[in-house]
Design a protein around this motif. Structure first.
Motif, PDB file in Angstrom:
ATOM      1  N   VAL A 336      48.007 -11.535  49.598  1.00  0.00           N
ATOM      2  CA  VAL A 336      49.434 -11.287  49.817  1.00  0.00           C
ATOM      3  C   VAL A 336      49.887 -11.927  51.122  1.00  0.00           C
ATOM      4  O   VAL A 336      50.967 -12.548  51.203  1.00  0.00           O
ATOM      5  CB  VAL A 336      49.711  -9.770  49.811  1.00  0.00           C
ATOM      6  N   ALA A 337      49.046 -11.808  52.170  1.00  0.00           N
ATOM      7  CA  ALA A 337      49.384 -12.394  53.470  1.00  0.00           C
ATOM      8  C   ALA A 337      49.443 -13.920  53.381  1.00  0.00           C
ATOM      9  O   ALA A 337      50.271 -14.556  54.052  1.00  0.00           O
ATOM     10  CB  ALA A 337      48.355 -11.960  54.512  1.00  0.00           C
ATOM     11  N   ILE A 358      41.984 -17.963  46.334  1.00  0.00           N
ATOM     12  CA  ILE A 358      43.026 -16.952  46.136  1.00  0.00           C
ATOM     13  C   ILE A 358      44.079 -17.455  45.154  1.00  0.00           C
ATOM     14  O   ILE A 358      44.480 -16.753  44.222  1.00  0.00           O
ATOM     15  CB  ILE A 358      43.676 -16.582  47.489  1.00  0.00           C
ATOM     16  N   ILE A 359      44.514 -18.688  45.347  1.00  0.00           N
ATOM     17  CA  ILE A 359      45.525 -19.259  44.440  1.00  0.00           C
ATOM     18  C   ILE A 359      44.978 -19.358  43.022  1.00  0.00           C
ATOM     19  O   ILE A 359      45.680 -19.078  42.044  1.00  0.00           O
ATOM     20  CB  ILE A 359      45.984 -20.634  44.963  1.00  0.00           C
ATOM     21  N   ALA A 360      43.689 -19.758  42.909  1.00  0.00           N
ATOM     22  CA  ALA A 360      43.072 -19.866  41.592  1.00  0.00           C
ATOM     23  C   ALA A 360      43.009 -18.511  40.886  1.00  0.00           C
ATOM     24  O   ALA A 360      43.111 -18.432  39.657  1.00  0.00           O
ATOM     25  CB  ALA A 360      41.670 -20.457  41.720  1.00  0.00           C
ATOM     26  N   ALA A 361      42.842 -17.449  41.666  1.00  0.00           N
ATOM     27  CA  ALA A 361      42.782 -16.098  41.092  1.00  0.00           C
ATOM     28  C   ALA A 361      44.169 -15.547  40.769  1.00  0.00           C
ATOM     29  O   ALA A 361      44.292 -14.526  40.082  1.00  0.00           O
ATOM     30  CB  ALA A 361      42.064 -15.153  42.054  1.00  0.00           C
ATOM     31  N   HIS A 362      45.210 -16.199  41.278  1.00  0.00           N
ATOM     32  CA  HIS A 362      46.595 -15.779  41.008  1.00  0.00           C
ATOM     33  C   HIS A 362      47.370 -17.031  40.587  1.00  0.00           C
ATOM     34  O   HIS A 362      48.306 -17.467  41.261  1.00  0.00           O
ATOM     35  CB  HIS A 362      47.234 -15.158  42.259  1.00  0.00           C
ATOM     36  N   TRP A 365      51.062 -17.795  40.802  1.00  0.00           N
ATOM     37  CA  TRP A 365      51.680 -18.039  42.103  1.00  0.00           C
ATOM     38  C   TRP A 365      51.897 -19.527  42.368  1.00  0.00           C
ATOM     39  O   TRP A 365      52.672 -19.887  43.264  1.00  0.00           O
ATOM     40  CB  TRP A 365      50.816 -17.452  43.229  1.00  0.00           C
ATOM     41  N   MET A 366      51.202 -20.381  41.631  1.00  0.00           N
ATOM     42  CA  MET A 366      51.261 -21.807  41.921  1.00  0.00           C
ATOM     43  C   MET A 366      52.672 -22.360  41.824  1.00  0.00           C
ATOM     44  O   MET A 366      53.041 -23.284  42.560  1.00  0.00           O
ATOM     45  CB  MET A 366      50.314 -22.581  40.991  1.00  0.00           C
ATOM     46  N   GLN A 367      53.480 -21.798  40.940  1.00  0.00           N
ATOM     47  CA  GLN A 367      54.848 -22.286  40.794  1.00  0.00           C
ATOM     48  C   GLN A 367      55.711 -21.961  42.010  1.00  0.00           C
ATOM     49  O   GLN A 367      56.800 -22.527  42.171  1.00  0.00           O
ATOM     50  CB  GLN A 367      55.481 -21.691  39.531  1.00  0.00           C
ATOM     51  N   HIS A 368      55.213 -21.085  42.880  1.00  0.00           N
ATOM     52  CA  HIS A 368      55.960 -20.717  44.085  1.00  0.00           C
ATOM     53  C   HIS A 368      55.446 -21.428  45.341  1.00  0.00           C
ATOM     54  O   HIS A 368      55.963 -21.178  46.431  1.00  0.00           O
ATOM     55  CB  HIS A 368      55.894 -19.207  44.297  1.00  0.00           C
ATOM     56  N   LEU A 369      54.447 -22.289  45.178  1.00  0.00           N
ATOM     57  CA  LEU A 369      53.921 -22.979  46.354  1.00  0.00           C
ATOM     58  C   LEU A 369      54.936 -23.995  46.870  1.00  0.00           C
ATOM     59  O   LEU A 369      55.588 -24.689  46.079  1.00  0.00           O
ATOM     60  CB  LEU A 369      52.610 -23.706  46.003  1.00  0.00           C
TER      61      LEU A 369
END
Length: 508
Positions: A336-337, A358-362, A365-369
Motif C-alpha cells: 500500500v505504501a 508487489i506489483i506482480a502480486a497486485h 494496480w498496473m493500470q494505475h502506474l
C-alpha cells in the motif's frame, strides 16, 4: 550496432549485390574466404574434415569452404544433401567448382539414401545445411541428420547459424532438431536469436566475420534492435563541472531494506554514490540503522515509521531520483505504501526487486502506474509481472516490449545480454558483463547505478543504457581479478570507478 531480422539480412545481401556491384556467387566467395580463414587459424590441417552442405546458399558457402580447405592441404569429405533435386543457383555453381577441383576425391551427393560417415572426436564437422533463411522447424530426414550430428563426438562448426535454429523466434522450435555447434561463424553481425539464454546451448562460441556488406544500407536501414557499444556509451557520459558542489550533483533517495535485508540497501546505496550522485539518502527501517551508517558513512539515513519494513510514503521534493525495491519485502502494508509513494513522487523512479514483486502480486494496480517509470526485472520477475511463464527468450522479450509501450516505461530485462526495452518499441542489448555476475546483490547494484545517474541529471534512456554498460564493464574488470566463480556484488561496486575511468580516460 544494428541487429537485423532474417528478412533484413536478405535485403542487405541483395542491396550489396546490386549496389557494389558484385555477383552473388562472388559475394559467397568472399564469405567463404572469411569462414575458411577462421577455420584455418584455429584448426590444423591434420584434422579429418567432413562438410555437410544443404541445397541453399548456406550449402553453397559450405561447398566453397570445402574447396578452399582443399587448397590449404586439408583432407575434406563432402556430403551435399540435394533431396528435392533443387539447388540454389549459387550452390549449383559451387558444386560445379568443387567437383572440378583436382583434389576433390570424396564427394557424395545425397538424393535418396544416406549412409552416414563416422563422426568421432578427431572429426571437424562443418555444418552448412541451413542458414538464416529457415522459417520452420526441421523434420524428417534432416531432423534425423541433426540428431546424428548431436550424438557424435565431432567438433561442430556451423556456418552463420546452427542448422535448425531460426534467426529470431524459436518459441515453437523443436530443440532436438537443432545442431549443437561448438563454434558458430556468423556472417557480418549477430542474429537476434543469439542474444537469448535459451539458444546458447546451440551456438557454442560465436565469432562474427566481416564480409564487407553494404555500409550504406546498414547506416540507413531502420532497425528495431541494436547493441550498446563502448563508443556509444563514451558519448553518454556527462562531464563533471570543475566548480561543482555536492548539491549540484543530485540527491537520490533509495527506499530499500527491511528486517534481515539491510545488505540490499547497502549495495544499492554504495553503487548510487559510486555512480556520481552528490548525496544519497536511504529510507529504511530503524532496525537497519547501525548497519547502514556503519557500512556507508557517506549516505544519509532516513527512518521509516515502522521498525521492520516500509509502511508510509514520504515527501520527495528534495530528491532528483527515487529507487524503490531492493530488500523491501512484500508485506501488505509495504504494498500500500509503495502505491502511495508512486503517486507522491514527481521525479524519475526506478522499481526493482520486491517493488516489482508487489506489483506482480497486485496486477490490477498496473493500470494505475505513472508513465516514465524504469523497471529492472530479471526473467522470473518479468514472468510474474506478465502473469505467465514465457516459453522462450524471444517471447519474454516481446512481452517486455509490449509492457514498456503500454506503460510508457523503460524496462531493463536483465540477463547476460540485458535488454533495454523503450516506450517506442526499440530494444538495445548490452554487450558487457559475464556469468560471474549471476550472484546475489548484482541487481541491487544496477538499481543503485541507475538512481545515481538519474540524480546526476541523465535522462531515463541515457541513464539506463549507461548504467547497463557500466554495471557489466565493472563486472568484467572485477572478473579479470577475481575470476567468475568468486565474484560478488561488492566486487562490481569496487570496480565502478575503473569502469568510469576506462570510458573517460581518452577525453580531452
Amino acid at each position: 550496432m544494428k541487429i537485423f531480422t532474417g528478412s533484413q539480412i536478405h535485403e542487405l545481401d541483395k542491396y550489396t549485390i546490386e549496389h557494389e556491384p558484385v555477383k552473388s556467387v562472388d559475394l559467397m566467395e568472399r564469405a567463404a574466404k572469411a569462414i575458411t580463414a577462421a577455420i584455418t587459424d584455429e584448426w590444423p590441417s591434420d584434422k579429418n574434415v567432413i562438410v555437410f552442405a544443404g541445397p541453399g546458399n548456406n550449402g553453397g558457402d559450405a561447398l566453397a569452404v570445402a574447396r578452399m580447405l582443399l587448397d590449404r592441404g586439408y583432407d575434406v569429405a563432402v556430403w551435399l544433401f540435394n533431396i528435392g533435386n533443387r539447388l540454389s543457383e549459387d550452390c549449383a555453381e559451387n558444386r560445379r567448382r568443387l567437383t572440378a577441383h583436382s583434389l576433390m576425391k570424396k564427394f557424395t551427393e545425397v538424393t535418396t539414401d544416406f549412409d552416414p560417415p563416422r563422426l568421432d572426436s578427431g572429426t571437424l564437422l562443418i555444418d552448412g545445411l541451413f542458414g538464416s533463411g529457415l522459417n520452420r522447424p526441421l523434420t524428417g530426414g534432416f531432423a534425423s541428420l541433426v540428431k546424428y550430428i548431436n550424438q557424435s563426438h565431432a567438433t561442430v562448426i556451423s556456418i552463420d547459424v546452427p542448422s535448425g535454429l531460426m534467426t529470431e523466434d524459436n518459441t515453437a522450435n523443436v530443440q532436438a532438431n537443432i545442431v549443437r555447434a561448438h563454434t558458430t561463424l556468423t556472417l557480418h553481425q549477430k542474429k537476434l536469436a543469439m542474444m537469448f539464454a535459451d539458444t546458447q546451448p546451440f551456438l557454442g562460441r560465436v565469432k562474427v566475420l566481416d564480409i564487407g556488406l553494404s555500409e550504406e544500407f546498414i547506416r540507413d536501414a531502420s532497425c528495431r534492435y541494436t547493441t550498446a557499444e563502448e563508443a556509444d556509451i563514451k558519448g553518454n557520459i556527462i562531464r563533471r563541472d570543475p566548480f561543482a558542489h555536492k548539491g549540484a550533483m543530485g540527491h537520490a533517495l533509495l527506499i530499500a531494506g527491511s528486517y534481515g535485508m539491510a545488505g540490499a540497501a547497502v549495495l544499492a546505496a554504495e553503487a548510487c554514490m559510486r555512480a556520481g550522485a552528490g548525496k544519497t539518502t536511504v529510507l529504511t527501517p530503524d532496525c537497519n540503522r547501525s548497519i547502514i551508517q556503519t557500512a556507508i558513512p557517506e549516505a544519509i539515513m532516513r527512518e521509516t515509521s515502522s521498525g521492520r519494513c516500509f509502511t508510509e510514503a514520504v515527501d520527495t521534493e528534495a530528491y532528483n531520483a527515487v529507487a524503490i525495491g531492493p530488500g523491501l519485502g512484500t508485506d501488505e502494508d509495504t504494498a500500500v505504501a509503495l502505491m502511495a509513494q508512486l503517486r507522491r513522487t514527481a521525479c524519475p523512479i526506478v522499481l526493482d526487486a520486491d517493488a516489482l514483486n508487489i506489483i506482480a502480486a497486485h496486477r490490477t494496480w498496473m493500470q494505475h502506474l505513472p508513465a516514465g517509470l524504469i523497471l529492472t526485472p530479471h526473467p522470473g520477475e518479468m514472468d510474474r509481472l506478465c502473469g505467465n511463464k514465457s516459453q522462450s527468450g524471444y517471447e519474454r522479450l516481446e512481452a517486455a516490449c509490449d509492457m514498456a509501450q503500454r506503460l510508457q516505461a523503460h524496462i531493463i530485462l536483465k540477463g547476460h545480454h540485458s535488454a533495454l526495452c523503450a516506450p517506442d518499441g526499440s530494444v538495445t542489448f548490452n554487450t558487457t558483463g559475464n556469468a560471474g555476475m549471476a550472484t546475489a546483490g548484482s541487481g541491487d547494484v544496477l538499481t543503485g547505478i541507475i538512481a545515481g545517474l538519474l540524480a546526476r541529471g541523465y535522462q531515463s534512456a541515457r541513464a539506463c543504457l549507461t548504467a547497463m554498460y557500466l554495471h557489466g564493464l565493472a563486472g568484467d574488470i572485477a572478473a579479470r581479478q577475481t575470476g567468475e566463480e568468486s565474484l560478488m556484488a561488492s566486487d562490481i561496486i569496487r570496480h565502478i570507478p575503473h569502469a568510469f575511468k576506462q570510458l573517460t580516460d581518452d577525453r580531452q
